[in-house]
Design an enzyme around this catalytic site. Sequence first.
Site, short mmCIF file in Angstrom:
data_model
loop_
_atom_site.label_atom_id
_atom_site.label_comp_id
_atom_site.label_asym_id
_atom_site.label_seq_id
_atom_site.Cartn_x
_atom_site.Cartn_y
_atom_site.Cartn_z
N ALA A 162 0.89 -1.45 0.46
CA ALA A 162 0.13 -0.26 -0.18
C ALA A 162 1.14 1.66 0.20
O ALA A 162 1.49 0.92 1.18
CB ALA A 162 -0.70 0.16 0.70
N LYS A 163 0.63 2.31 -1.28
CA LYS A 163 0.56 3.03 -1.12
C LYS A 163 0.12 4.04 0.45
O LYS A 163 -0.48 5.43 -0.60
CB LYS A 163 1.29 4.34 -2.14
CG LYS A 163 2.04 4.64 -2.71
CD LYS A 163 2.90 5.31 -3.58
CE LYS A 163 3.25 6.31 -4.63
NZ LYS A 163 4.85 6.94 -3.40
N GLY A 164 0.20 4.29 1.23
CA GLY A 164 -0.65 4.74 2.25
C GLY A 164 -0.04 5.74 2.48
O GLY A 164 1.41 6.01 3.19
N TYR A 179 4.44 6.99 5.49
CA TYR A 179 6.20 8.27 4.57
C TYR A 179 6.36 8.50 6.14
O TYR A 179 7.88 8.70 5.69
CB TYR A 179 5.01 9.00 3.45
CG TYR A 179 5.71 8.23 2.76
CD1 TYR A 179 6.79 8.44 1.32
CD2 TYR A 179 4.23 7.22 1.89
CE1 TYR A 179 6.59 7.74 0.43
CE2 TYR A 179 4.41 6.52 0.83
CZ TYR A 179 5.45 6.64 0.33
OH TYR A 179 5.79 6.27 -0.98
#
Length: 304
Positions: free
Chosen positions: A158-160, A164
Amino acid sequence: MPITPSQKIWMDGTLVDWDEAKVHVLTHTLHYGAGVFEGVRAYETPKGTGVFRLKEHVHRLFDSAKIFHIQIPYSEEEVCEAIRETVRVNGLPECYIRPLVYLGYGEMGLNPLPCPVNVAVAVWPWGAYLGEDGVNHGVRTKISSLTRHNPNSMPPAAKGTGMYINSQLAKVEAILAGYDEAIMLSPQGYISECTGENIFIVQDGAIRTPPVASGALQGVTQDTVLSLAADLGIPVQVENLLRSCVYTCDEAFCTGTAAEVTPIRSVDDRVIGEPGPITRAIQKAYADVVHGRNAKYEHWIDLV
Ligand code: PPE
């Protein structure tokens, strides 16, 4: 890196003026970090401005949302069209594109299921992510003291947005120590990726990059580079890499939509040196494909 404003931002189906693209301070994602996003780029091509691998990016956005139990109130094709429209109306021949899906205003507490889901698309001109000097001469990197996510704490696929924080901590540590970028290890101690890029090394003429199981995001650029390397007749291996591999490799580079193909000049002060021939060849092949100069991959370009 400072943002250069463009004109319009797409918010839930409406194009709003850049300065009016605001949210309430009680926006759910602002508090708990459960949003998903993408980084996409549009380039000038002989046929006009085209978005590179739009469908793959939007598909990953939907996968990220699915992992987070976020129901995007549009189809993938509708989000693709929103992106093309936003690029079109802003009239930029080349730009970076940031689609963002976030949980909006109206609910507090950890259960995201009742939250409204909002979608925004912004575009702006963005130059070399790790600097022009980095693109031309390579970046100095440091292996981070921070470990990449344990896959059972934070799903790497997942690019949540909140995920980051891990990257930011590593990035700041590297910058304050005098380096340009951090390389992160998986909880098992293998090389995973950089803070916002996948990593590749070149050893004895072959290219090697870590697998998804190392905790790295499955990069669209990584996938592109694997195809381009195969076309150039360079053997490619997706496999676990040890820290010593990046100390003793012949060449190294990192890849991402923002960073494109950026050479790595050193790791923990072990010098790799100026970009080597394979890195240069991959940089050139990548520039050709995104600018529509490689007929084999024209289907990767979505004209706006
Ligand atoms: N790993 C991470 C952690 C990552 O954030 C990116 C993209 C990649 C790998 C490469 O993925 P791809 O773009 O599909 O090749 N990072 C995005 C965000 C950078 C930012 O600072 O924000 C990007 O490159 O757009």
